[in-house]
Design an enzyme around this catalytic site. Sequence first.
Site, PDB file in Angstrom:
ATOM      1  N   LYS A 211       0.828  -1.213   0.000  1.00  0.00           N
ATOM      2  CA  LYS A 211       0.000   0.000   0.000  1.00  0.00           C
ATOM      3  C   LYS A 211       0.860   1.261   0.000  1.00  0.00           C
ATOM      4  CE  LYS A 211      -3.830   2.427   0.348  1.00  0.00           C
ATOM      5  NZ  LYS A 211      -3.529   3.674   1.028  1.00  0.00           N
TER       6      LYS A 211
ATOM      7  N   ASN B  70       0.703   4.155  -2.878  1.00  0.00           N
ATOM      8  CA  ASN B  70       0.497   5.587  -2.673  1.00  0.00           C
ATOM      9  C   ASN B  70       1.618   6.417  -3.291  1.00  0.00           C
ATOM     10  OD1 ASN B  70      -1.719   4.737  -1.232  1.00  0.00           O
ATOM     11  ND2 ASN B  70      -1.404   6.181   0.437  1.00  0.00           N
TER      12      ASN B  70
END
Length: 301
Positions: free
Chosen positions: A172, A176
């Site tokens: 994750k 991002n």
Amino acid sequence: MEIGMVGLGRMGANMARRLRRGGHRVVGFDPVEAARQAAAVDGLETVDALAGLAAALAPPRVLWLMVPAGAVDATLEALLPLLGQGDMVVDGGNSHYRDSQRRAAHCQDLGVHFLDCGTSGGVWGLEAGYSLMVGGDADAVARLRPLLETLAPAPDRGWGHVGPSGAGHFAKMVHNGIEYGMMQAYAEGFALMARKQELGLDLAQVARIWQHGSVVRSWLLDLAADALADNPGLEGIAPYVADSGEGRWTVAEAIDLDVPAPVITASLMERLRSRERNSFTDRLLAALRHRFGGHGIARAS
């Protein structure tokens, strides 16, 4: 299946709603009374303390945390004494992956499973589903599967067990970082078209064209098209861009691993630059140009 949702902010409350739609029992807790009241209006069962949340669920329990990264340790400290062997804690927020590895080891010592779940989807996840990257023990992930299949866009896509503890939040984090670079590229491209005023480009129209058949089409482009259609000149929006911290973590990992990441790094620097109202950097540059070349200086009003 039943689950306790800790954190009823917008994303946590929406995830609880999606789970309830999928037939799961959800009990929610948030330390902010207004958040609990807002969730209760939609029919969500809520409690006013973590002890009440643990008591409301039948063991083995699943507690899903949707709290800020800085609040995870304090939440775990309060929650773990209430849990027992075989219970599970899922951190669905944006924690640093090394913190997740540390927390998983601590929970394992207590007989509690800990999964780190990188979660993407934002405010649209309630209807479109969430992208879920899960790290941790395979057996624990298998047990969580019914919930993951409900939260994802479809049972067979948009989620997966990506590796051991920390892997979900690492994936994750990189997600991002990529997002930073993509957003920056769109912003720069549309700024270029906006500056070419003699061509009179309709930026929303161009974005709509690119949405179909173009190699740069994406959900971020869809959002840009909507934003430009609603407010072509972006009036009322300050040129200030915050960051969640995951871009910084991505750049730090790139340095540690000797992996060049110039686009992600530059996009992070641009976000930092956007916050300078009276840039010392730019004022010193102007002073230096004046000193060595006699170039003029624009005086501040």
